[in-house]
Write a protein that holds these residues in place. Sequence first.
Motif, short mmCIF file in Angstrom:
data_model
loop_
_atom_site.label_atom_id
_atom_site.label_comp_id
_atom_site.label_asym_id
_atom_site.label_seq_id
_atom_site.Cartn_x
_atom_site.Cartn_y
_atom_site.Cartn_z
N ASP A 64 17.14 15.53 -2.11
CA ASP A 64 18.62 15.71 -1.41
C ASP A 64 19.30 16.24 -1.80
OD1 ASP A 64 19.10 13.99 -3.65
OD2 ASP A 64 20.86 13.71 -3.09
N SER A 65 18.71 16.93 -3.15
CA SER A 65 20.28 18.81 -3.27
C SER A 65 18.71 19.89 -3.31
CB SER A 65 20.21 18.25 -4.16
OG SER A 65 19.98 18.21 -5.56
N CYS A 66 17.37 19.81 -2.67
CA CYS A 66 16.06 20.50 -2.55
C CYS A 66 17.49 21.93 -1.86
CB CYS A 66 15.13 20.28 -2.72
SG CYS A 66 13.50 20.90 -2.99
N GLU A 67 17.05 22.78 -2.06
CA GLU A 67 17.14 23.81 -1.15
C GLU A 67 16.02 24.55 -0.90
OE1 GLU A 67 20.23 27.38 -2.74
OE2 GLU A 67 20.09 25.85 -4.54
N LEU A 68 14.47 24.39 -1.56
CA LEU A 68 13.48 25.22 -1.01
C LEU A 68 11.95 24.02 -1.02
CD1 LEU A 68 11.92 27.13 0.53
CD2 LEU A 68 11.42 28.32 -1.39
N PHE A 69 11.74 23.44 -0.58
CA PHE A 69 10.63 22.50 -0.93
C PHE A 69 9.54 23.48 -0.62
CE2 PHE A 69 7.81 19.18 -0.79
CZ PHE A 69 8.10 17.46 -1.57
N ILE A 70 8.37 23.23 -1.28
CA ILE A 70 7.07 23.48 -1.11
C ILE A 70 6.07 22.47 -1.63
CG2 ILE A 70 5.63 26.15 -2.10
CD1 ILE A 70 7.97 27.28 -2.88
N ALA A 71 5.48 22.76 -0.47
CA ALA A 71 4.74 21.37 -0.64
C ALA A 71 3.37 22.46 -0.57
CB ALA A 71 3.96 20.20 0.74
N VAL A 72 1.63 22.78 -1.52
CA VAL A 72 1.14 23.14 -2.22
C VAL A 72 -0.25 22.45 -2.76
CG1 VAL A 72 1.96 25.62 -2.24
CG2 VAL A 72 1.52 24.49 -3.53
N THR A 73 -0.66 21.18 -2.32
CA THR A 73 -1.31 20.40 -2.72
C THR A 73 -2.83 21.19 -2.29
OG1 THR A 73 -1.38 18.70 -1.20
CG2 THR A 73 0.31 18.75 -2.87
N SER A 74 -3.59 20.51 -2.43
CA SER A 74 -5.61 20.63 -2.09
C SER A 74 -5.04 20.20 -0.43
CB SER A 74 -6.52 20.27 -2.72
OG SER A 74 -6.36 18.87 -3.17
N SER A 75 -4.03 19.25 -0.09
CA SER A 75 -4.45 18.71 0.91
C SER A 75 -3.72 18.38 2.07
CB SER A 75 -4.54 16.82 0.73
OG SER A 75 -4.54 16.07 2.39
N GLU A 76 -4.05 19.24 3.03
CA GLU A 76 -3.18 19.79 4.38
C GLU A 76 -2.67 18.26 4.46
OE1 GLU A 76 -4.50 22.49 7.90
OE2 GLU A 76 -4.96 20.93 8.24
N SER A 77 -3.06 17.18 4.98
CA SER A 77 -2.50 16.14 5.87
C SER A 77 -1.26 15.84 5.05
CB SER A 77 -3.16 15.15 5.76
OG SER A 77 -3.95 14.64 5.17
N ILE A 78 -1.39 15.87 3.53
CA ILE A 78 -0.49 15.51 2.77
C ILE A 78 0.89 16.57 2.18
CG2 ILE A 78 0.21 14.87 -0.09
CD1 ILE A 78 -3.02 14.07 -0.18
N ASN A 79 -0.01 17.91 2.84
CA ASN A 79 1.73 18.78 2.65
C ASN A 79 2.84 18.80 3.87
OD1 ASN A 79 0.50 19.93 0.23
ND2 ASN A 79 -0.98 21.15 1.15
N ILE A 80 1.97 18.91 5.12
CA ILE A 80 2.65 17.80 5.98
C ILE A 80 3.24 16.58 6.04
CG2 ILE A 80 2.07 17.57 8.42
CD1 ILE A 80 -0.17 19.41 9.21
N THR A 81 3.13 15.93 5.71
CA THR A 81 3.92 14.66 5.52
C THR A 81 4.40 14.83 4.30
OG1 THR A 81 1.40 13.52 6.03
CG2 THR A 81 3.55 12.49 5.29
N VAL A 82 4.35 15.49 3.41
CA VAL A 82 5.31 15.94 2.38
C VAL A 82 6.36 16.78 2.86
CG1 VAL A 82 5.77 16.68 0.15
CG2 VAL A 82 4.36 15.10 0.29
#
Length: 449
Positions: A64-82
């Motif tokens: 909730d206090s995050c200014e930048l969230f980066i999703a770089v797991t090996s799963s494309e669908s997980i990154n989009i969902t997260v």
Amino acid sequence: MKIIIAGAGEVGFHLAKLLSYESQEITLIDPDKKGLAYADTHLDIRTVKGDATSIAILREARVDSCELFIAVTSSESINITVCVLAKQLGATKTIARISNTEFIHYKDEVGFTKFGIDELISPEALAAAEIELSLKQSSFDENYEFEDGALTMAGLTLPRSASFVGKTVKQAAEIFPEIHFVPIAIQRFGTQYTIIPRGNTKFKRGDTVVFITSEGGADELCRLTGKENRAIKDVMILGGSQIGYKTARDLSEKGFNAKLLEGNRDRAFEIADELTKVLVINSDGRNVDVLEEENIAQMDAFIAVGPNSETNIMSCLVAKSKGVKKTIALVENMDYFDLSHSIGIDTLINKKLLAANNIFRYIRRGEVVAMTKLSNLNAELLEFEVKANSAVCNKTIKSINFPITAIIGGVIRNGVGMIALGSFKIQEGDRVVVCCLLKSIKTVEKLFV
């Protein structure tokens, strides 16, 4: 800045490392305890073990206090969902790593921002684009384009034949007044020091020099340094990875004669079915006899993008020994960058570095449009968009209190790149390309806020 990274793989760990050096507040999320333990003991960051798609885990990471969230797991669908979840839970900006480049191509049409995803990045697509640019500017060791080539960064090692070796920057400018390039960074031969050139800086044989060029500048630079910007037509690619596939596809569509070697039979047939313009050979390209059978000596360029960095390097060295003029190797170990030119490879590509460059502009202050780190040099290239209230707006370059460890390389105005000298007046809407040492970044940022 508070940054959360989902995924402690090679890209995630590398990003966490670089961002922690910037004194950012980093939280790394991953379900693998072993990977997190290594990051926890080697980096000054906070780690959270768990599935990033869990709302409870995201809240534990204080999304909730995050200014930048980066999703770089090996799963494309997980990154989009997260990223969608993170945005809904309060993250200011989100970036998702994807492998399907169609998502990037149709980003505006689909409207990913409406879902909560601000930016999509594909390290593989970035690497393929970097390879294509290296072939386009074949005489240079390092390349980067701003605004589709309005300004181009070109790096090379000065040979003895260079017309301006032994002359200062000021003397060279007086001798060649109509040139369309300017030096922005120099590394002396045999040293690790980066110099931001001034008028009294002298060019020396063996210097690694980075230039900014406007239209026609690359050809002038080749002519004055005795380099030949060779036209590349026949290309051999080692490895049918995503990068190898994307590179072969893009090059063949642009008229190159591409030949791809892949050792895995099923993968080779799969690529051959999809890329009808590419000659795909099911063979182990690490074998010198195989390379000779496939006429490696007749190739204009050799690109090694297999899974093993050492194999890619050795294959490029074999290609060099057979007379191939342009060699490009994909490497994962950043330490190899320091050795690339000394061992004879023209260009090294690193997915982690390309992804980091693409993401880093979001942590810089000011309207940063693009950014790249210079390989082996302690410097960054940043492209700022000038706002009406920016400190540089409506001022000539010579009147700006610019730090001595930074330099303006060029300005893009209405899509046209220009080499901007001291009397050039910066206007609102201009895009200014700045090269600066790391210690002066904060000072430069303040000028463009």
